[in-house]
Design a protein around this motif. Structure first.
Motif, PDB file in Angstrom:
ATOM      1  N   HIS A 153       0.856  -1.189   0.000  1.00 24.43           N
ATOM      2  CA  HIS A 153       0.000   0.000   0.000  1.00 24.43           C
ATOM      3  C   HIS A 153       0.888   1.234   0.000  1.00 24.43           C
ATOM      4  N   VAL A 154       0.304   2.374  -0.295  1.00 22.68           N
ATOM      5  CA  VAL A 154       1.013   3.650  -0.248  1.00 22.68           C
ATOM      6  C   VAL A 154       0.657   4.336   1.065  1.00 22.68           C
ATOM      7  N   PRO A 155       1.624   4.564   1.940  1.00 18.66           N
ATOM      8  CA  PRO A 155       1.298   5.213   3.211  1.00 18.66           C
ATOM      9  C   PRO A 155       0.850   6.651   2.994  1.00 18.66           C
ATOM     10  N   ARG A 156      -0.106   7.073   3.784  1.00 15.14           N
ATOM     11  CA  ARG A 156      -0.585   8.451   3.657  1.00 15.14           C
ATOM     12  C   ARG A 156       0.514   9.436   4.013  1.00 15.14           C
ATOM     13  N   SER A 157       1.336   9.080   5.014  1.00 12.48           N
ATOM     14  CA  SER A 157       2.446   9.945   5.411  1.00 12.48           C
ATOM     15  C   SER A 157       3.690   9.095   5.594  1.00 12.48           C
ATOM     16  N   GLY A 177       1.051   9.522  -1.849  1.00 17.32           N
ATOM     17  CA  GLY A 177       1.347   9.876  -0.475  1.00 17.32           C
ATOM     18  C   GLY A 177       1.064  11.349  -0.219  1.00 17.32           C
ATOM     19  N   GLU A 178       0.288  11.648   0.817  1.00 21.08           N
ATOM     20  CA  GLU A 178      -0.099  13.038   1.073  1.00 21.08           C
ATOM     21  C   GLU A 178       1.028  13.840   1.710  1.00 21.08           C
ATOM     22  N   SER A 179       1.833  13.180   2.522  1.00 25.66           N
ATOM     23  CA  SER A 179       2.906  13.875   3.229  1.00 25.66           C
ATOM     24  C   SER A 179       4.168  13.025   3.179  1.00 25.66           C
ATOM     25  N   VAL A 180       5.208  13.557   2.548  1.00 19.11           N
ATOM     26  CA  VAL A 180       6.502  12.877   2.480  1.00 19.11           C
ATOM     27  C   VAL A 180       7.566  13.862   2.935  1.00 19.11           C
ATOM     28  N   THR A 181       8.375  13.441   3.909  1.00 23.80           N
ATOM     29  CA  THR A 181       9.443  14.286   4.436  1.00 23.80           C
ATOM     30  C   THR A 181      10.760  13.542   4.354  1.00 23.80           C
ATOM     31  N   VAL A 182      11.774  14.186   3.779  1.00 23.44           N
ATOM     32  CA  VAL A 182      13.117  13.610   3.689  1.00 23.44           C
ATOM     33  C   VAL A 182      14.003  14.289   4.716  1.00 23.44           C
ATOM     34  N   ARG A 198      -4.897  -1.250  13.379  1.00 19.86           N
ATOM     35  CA  ARG A 198      -4.022  -0.608  12.401  1.00 19.86           C
ATOM     36  C   ARG A 198      -2.685  -0.268  13.058  1.00 19.86           C
ATOM     37  N   ARG A 199      -1.613  -0.454  12.317  1.00 19.66           N
ATOM     38  CA  ARG A 199      -0.275  -0.165  12.817  1.00 19.66           C
ATOM     39  C   ARG A 199      -0.217   1.284  13.301  1.00 19.66           C
ATOM     40  N   VAL A 208      17.793  23.047  16.703  1.00 21.10           N
ATOM     41  CA  VAL A 208      16.335  23.124  16.785  1.00 21.10           C
ATOM     42  C   VAL A 208      15.741  21.712  16.706  1.00 21.10           C
ATOM     43  N   VAL A 209      14.890  21.384  17.670  1.00 24.50           N
ATOM     44  CA  VAL A 209      14.280  20.059  17.747  1.00 24.50           C
ATOM     45  C   VAL A 209      12.818  20.157  17.319  1.00 24.50           C
ATOM     46  N   ARG A 210      12.398  19.199  16.497  1.00 27.18           N
ATOM     47  CA  ARG A 210      10.997  19.142  16.100  1.00 27.18           C
ATOM     48  C   ARG A 210      10.565  17.686  16.044  1.00 27.18           C
ATOM     49  N   GLU A 211       9.259  17.479  16.031  1.00 28.34           N
ATOM     50  CA  GLU A 211       8.728  16.128  15.982  1.00 28.34           C
ATOM     51  C   GLU A 211       7.955  15.921  14.694  1.00 28.34           C
ATOM     52  N   LEU A 212       8.240  14.807  14.035  1.00 23.12           N
ATOM     53  CA  LEU A 212       7.533  14.421  12.830  1.00 23.12           C
ATOM     54  C   LEU A 212       6.694  13.189  13.143  1.00 23.12           C
ATOM     55  N   VAL A 213       5.482  13.166  12.657  1.00 18.13           N
ATOM     56  CA  VAL A 213       4.592  12.024  12.876  1.00 18.13           C
ATOM     57  C   VAL A 213       4.162  11.488  11.514  1.00 18.13           C
ATOM     58  N   ALA A 214       4.278  10.170  11.339  1.00 18.16           N
ATOM     59  CA  ALA A 214       3.961   9.580  10.036  1.00 18.16           C
ATOM     60  C   ALA A 214       3.444   8.162  10.205  1.00 18.16           C
ATOM     61  N   ASP A 215       2.822   7.672   9.144  1.00 16.31           N
ATOM     62  CA  ASP A 215       2.361   6.283   9.144  1.00 16.31           C
ATOM     63  C   ASP A 215       3.546   5.316   9.070  1.00 16.31           C
ATOM     64  N   GLU A 216       4.561   5.688   8.286  1.00 11.09           N
ATOM     65  CA  GLU A 216       5.723   4.819   8.130  1.00 11.09           C
ATOM     66  C   GLU A 216       7.005   5.643   8.125  1.00 11.09           C
ATOM     67  N   ILE A 217       8.087   4.987   8.509  1.00 10.62           N
ATOM     68  CA  ILE A 217       9.414   5.586   8.438  1.00 10.62           C
ATOM     69  C   ILE A 217      10.294   4.666   7.609  1.00 10.62           C
TER      70      ILE A 217
END
Length: 487
Positions: free
Chosen positions: A179-183, A205-210, A260-261, A274-283
């Motif tokens: 499947h294609v993860p949403r994020s 994928g709606e949200s992809v972060t590199v 669901r996972r 600078v610290v930030r948090e990313l939330v996603a369906d998969e890494i």
């Protein structure tokens, strides 16, 4: 008795690993009349065929075709729907043989190569390999000439707290996704990370972060490469974080088997701390490769398990002065690219069989690493060979770099609007030869082999001037580059 069979008599060459490098050294030795046994614990065809080059490019191709159509006035109006993801994944499954190697095995058997299903391990005795067979038995093979290691690499999982426990995707799980993860968060902006990030974005994928720790994507290439790819990514909604590293990962456990996972949270630290948090369906972890040598018995020959196998220019393992052990492909660490592994395999095979040229001299008996061609199949595509300008200067060469826009020739214009990219040559001034070349833009892969030939052949600029590019092709950038140099 330990159940070991010793029916390995009559074998001249033993190859451990039936990926592209292993297959090629086995086939070439067999063609020269040697008896060859190849040992494989997974699938004949190796990483590239099932979990690397082939499936990743298959996932990239539909989005690439749509993007190309949208750049062509008239054709763009015909693009009215969305990608059929199910059809894309079905095509991927077809090209990887549904993860069976029935279609690859005949290539070996037709050449007389014996396939042994199992895991091979050096015993410490010359040219001897103990195979732990897939059916639970054991077999002892002894080669009369050589043993070749071609076991490749596996994805590296960095020691980030919580990362391993979060069960991240690697290249295998990503290219084999159902499947294609949403994020999606991608750790690593090299070729694998960049390609898969764009593939999943274009597949829906709606949200992809590199997340890349270096100052730019594709950091080993010319500086403009990463800048151009980043601009393209951001234009299509991919977030790119450079100078940034993951520092902690957490995925809560699922409370029920049918649940669901849960999403994964990734803590990253960027510039200025600078610290930030990313939330996603998969890494997805695309942070390098680790040699698959931890269970080869390297300690029995005085070498370190788990590391790359150091080889000389003949691909012989330096740890074995008698010269019977070879290593080709990713496992030797020289150039982790399928085509370079196949090239090394041909060199090693020629050394093993003692091939000579028409003058009686050893033929092609050393591996030349001056011109390593490489392509990153993003959009824009990145094709490069030889040295970057920085690497050339660090090597002490007096060089001059020239560049022109890839999209500045008629051949690029007729392909569609908005042609982008840069073409660059690194020229050694003393000899007036090309030592490095980089091309970005659409389908720049087709410019690469000419550059490879120019570098390997050490063709002078004065001779290159007479290599006339056809009109209207993108290859006219060669004319522009030579004119920019002053010819």
């Amino acid at each position: 008795m330990d159940g070991t069979s010793t029916d390995g008599a009559g074998v001249d060459v033993i190859v451990l690993g039936a990926g592209p490098a292993g297959e090629n050294v086995a086939g070439r030795c067999a063609r020269a009349g040697l008896a060859v046994a190849i040992v494989e614990r997974e699938l004949v065809g190796g990483e590239c065929s099932y979990w690397g080059c082939i499936p990743s490019k298959t996932l990239l191709r539909p989005g690439e075709v749509l993007a190309a159509a949208r750049r062509v006035p008239g054709a763009a109006a015909a693009v009215t729907g969305r990608l059929d993801v199910a059809a894309v994944l079905a095509r991927r499954d077809e090209l990887v043989g549904d993860y069976h190697d029935d279609g690859q095995v005949p290539w070996l058997t037709e050449r007389g190569v014996e396939l042994v299903r199992g895991t091979g391990r050096l015993t410490g005795r010359p040219r001897e390999v103990r195979v732990f067979l897939a059916d639970g038995g054991q077999r002892l093979l002894v080669a009369s000439r050589a043993v070749v290691l071609a076991t490749g690499t596996r994805a590296t999982i960095p020691p980030v707290p919580g990362l391993a426990e979060a069960e991240p995707w690697d290249n295998r799980s990503a290219t084999g996704a159902r499947h294609v993860p949403r994020s999606l968060v991608v750790l690593g902006g090299g070729a694998v990370g960049a390609e898969l990030a764009q593939a999943f974005r274009r597949l829906g994928g709606e949200s992809v972060t590199v997340v890349e720790g270096a100052p730019r994507l594709l950091a080993r290439e010319e500086e403009f490469v990463g800048d151009e790819v980043r601009a393209a990514f951001e234009a299509e909604g991919i977030t790119v974080l450079v100078d940034t590293r993951a520092t902690a990962v957490h995925r809560p456990p699922a409370h029920r088997a049918d649940q669901r996972r849960p999403q994964v949270s990734v803590q990253v630290t960027g510039p200025a701390g600078v610290v930030r948090e990313l939330v996603a369906d998969e890494i997805l972890v695309a942070a390098g490769r680790t040699p698959a040598t931890d269970d080869l018995g390297l300690e029995t020959i005085g070498s370190r398990p788990g590391g790359f196998v150091e080889v000389d220019e003949h691909l012989r393992a330096r740890a074995v002065p008698q010269g019977w052990l070879y290593a080709v492909g990713d496992v030797c660490g020289r150039a982790l690219l399928t085509h370079m592994g196949k090239y090394q395999a041909r060199i090693a095979a020629d050394v093993i069989v003692g091939r000579h040229d028409s003058a009686g001299r050893p033929a092609r008996d050393h591996a030349d690493g001056r011109a390593v061609p490489r392509v990153t199949f993003t959009d824009p595509q990145v094709a490069a060979v030889g040295l970057t300008e920085r690497a050339a200067r660090e090597a002490g060469l007096a060089v001059r770099a020239v560049r022109v826009p890839t999209g500045g020739v008629a051949g690029a214009s007729v392909r569609g609007t908005g042609a982008v990219g840069t073409s660059m040559l690194v020229i050694e001034e003393d000899r007036r030869v090309v030592v490095g070349a980089t091309f970005t833009g659409a389908d720049t892969q087709e410019l690469l082999h000419a550059a490879t030939v120019a570098i390997v052949g050490e063709v002078s600029l004065d001779r290159l001037w007479h290599a006339v590019p056809a009109f209207p092709t993108v290859s006219e950038v060669w004319l522009g580059l030579l004119e920019e140099y002053g010819l």
